[in-house]
Motif scaffolding. Structure first.
Motif, PDB file in Angstrom:
ATOM      1  N   MET A   1       0.949  -1.294  -0.014  1.00 45.70           N
ATOM      2  CA  MET A   1      -0.097   0.163   0.120  1.00 45.70           C
ATOM      3  C   MET A   1       0.670   1.413  -0.089  1.00 45.70           C
ATOM      4  O   MET A   1       1.705   1.316   0.915  1.00 45.70           O
ATOM      5  CB  MET A   1      -1.034  -0.053   1.169  1.00 45.70           C
ATOM      6  N   GLU A   2       0.828   2.201  -1.100  1.00 43.78           N
ATOM      7  CA  GLU A   2       1.482   3.375  -1.134  1.00 43.78           C
ATOM      8  C   GLU A   2       0.639   4.390  -0.365  1.00 43.78           C
ATOM      9  O   GLU A   2      -0.549   4.261  -0.266  1.00 43.78           O
ATOM     10  CB  GLU A   2       1.735   3.777  -2.530  1.00 43.78           C
ATOM     11  N   ILE A   3       1.202   5.345  -0.042  1.00 43.97           N
ATOM     12  CA  ILE A   3       0.744   6.280   0.934  1.00 43.97           C
ATOM     13  C   ILE A   3      -0.106   7.467   0.073  1.00 43.97           C
ATOM     14  O   ILE A   3       0.463   7.917  -1.111  1.00 43.97           O
ATOM     15  CB  ILE A   3       1.606   7.250   1.798  1.00 43.97           C
ATOM     16  N   ASP A   4      -1.560   7.438   0.285  1.00 44.22           N
ATOM     17  CA  ASP A   4      -2.249   8.501  -0.485  1.00 44.22           C
ATOM     18  C   ASP A   4      -2.058   9.945   0.152  1.00 44.22           C
ATOM     19  O   ASP A   4      -2.985  10.036   1.141  1.00 44.22           O
ATOM     20  CB  ASP A   4      -3.635   7.723  -0.805  1.00 44.22           C
ATOM     21  N   PHE A   5      -1.313  10.951  -0.060  1.00 45.58           N
ATOM     22  CA  PHE A   5      -1.051  11.844   0.790  1.00 45.58           C
ATOM     23  C   PHE A   5      -2.183  12.751   0.567  1.00 45.58           C
ATOM     24  O   PHE A   5      -2.630  13.628   1.321  1.00 45.58           O
ATOM     25  CB  PHE A   5       0.429  12.554   0.367  1.00 45.58           C
ATOM     26  N   LYS A   6      -2.854  12.668  -0.630  1.00 48.05           N
ATOM     27  CA  LYS A   6      -3.934  13.496  -0.853  1.00 48.05           C
ATOM     28  C   LYS A   6      -5.190  13.256   0.003  1.00 48.05           C
ATOM     29  O   LYS A   6      -6.170  14.000   0.056  1.00 48.05           O
ATOM     30  CB  LYS A   6      -4.531  13.552  -2.280  1.00 48.05           C
ATOM     31  N   ALA A   7      -5.349  12.129   0.513  1.00 53.13           N
ATOM     32  CA  ALA A   7      -6.449  11.681   1.454  1.00 53.13           C
ATOM     33  C   ALA A   7      -6.015  11.996   3.046  1.00 53.13           C
ATOM     34  O   ALA A   7      -7.003  12.104   3.899  1.00 53.13           O
ATOM     35  CB  ALA A   7      -6.505   9.999   1.636  1.00 53.13           C
TER      36      ALA A   7
END
Length: 232
Positions: A1-7
């Protein structure tokens, strides 16, 4: 799982050795403790026995300077076979009090990061240790106004984080934790489905040292706190 910084909507900051200097003072105190106990044991033995005592007392006293001070006294009594002079015990108490009175040295780039993130994210402090001491340090740091919430946890395990996020009604998918300890600030968050940023400090307590997992995703490591601004 990559980090979804926009979330990300809420960012948690560890305090000790992430916002300000802390571990350095414990290492200095251990050196002074070893010097005072030199008549009874070798430095290596003294260091080992003090660490064992701190670990033994952790469930009883928790994290922080006061528990460390009590462990120094108990360890001194054991190492000296209860022959330690009262004057030396008084010096150990003085070491603990001087640790509590240390100036709060905010780490480089901390306030710049908080200024830029404030207003765009809900910022909170998630730390462990002695409640009074951590509250005192936060006030002395002059960083209080940047944070919406401050929580001093008894420990930083998965359940501690789960319970707190549920209490604050924060979704794990919207939460990012930033700290210097893989063991306490990063891996527990990744395991519950949140995200984290590891910012290593030059000194790490033995109890907090773990080997970085090879395949775990959900967190990144940056060399300095200001590096996170490239992602947020």
């Amino acid at each position: 799982m990559e980090i979804d910084f926009k979330a990300i909507k809420v960012i948690g900051f560890d305090a000790d050795d992430t916002l300000w200097v802390n571990e350095t003072y414990f290492r200095e105190a251990e050196e002074r403790f070893a010097e005072l106990l030199e008549p009874y044991e070798t430095k290596n033995k003294i260091d080992q026995e003090l660490f064992k005592m701190v670990m033994k007392n952790l469930d009883l006293y928790g994290y922080g300077i006061k528990g460390f001070m009590l462990s120094m006294i108990e360890s001194a009594l054991e190492l000296s076979n209860n022959e330690i002079p009262q004057t030396t015990l008084a010096k150990l108490l003085k070491i603990g009090k001087e640790m509590i009175a240390k100036p709060v040295v905010v780490l480089e780039g901390v306030e710049d990061v908080l200024k830029k993130l404030n207003g765009n994210y809900r910022l909170i402090v998630l730390t462990k240790g002695d409640l009074l001491d951590q509250e005192r340090k936060l006030v002395r740091s002059n960083l209080s106004d940047y944070f919406h919430h401050v929580e001093v946890l008894s420990d930083k395990k998965e359940k501690n984080y789960q319970d707190l996020l549920a209490h604050l009604e924060i979704s794990t998918k919207e939460f990012l934790m930033i700290g210097n300890s893989l063991k306490s600030d990063v891996l527990p968050l990744v395991h519950i489905g949140a995200s984290a940023v590891h910012v290593p400090f030059h000194t790490t307590w033995k109890h907090e040292q773990v080997t970085a997992p090879k395949k775990t995703s959900g967190y990144i490591t940056v060399q300095k706190l200001t590096d996170i601004l490239a992602y947020l």
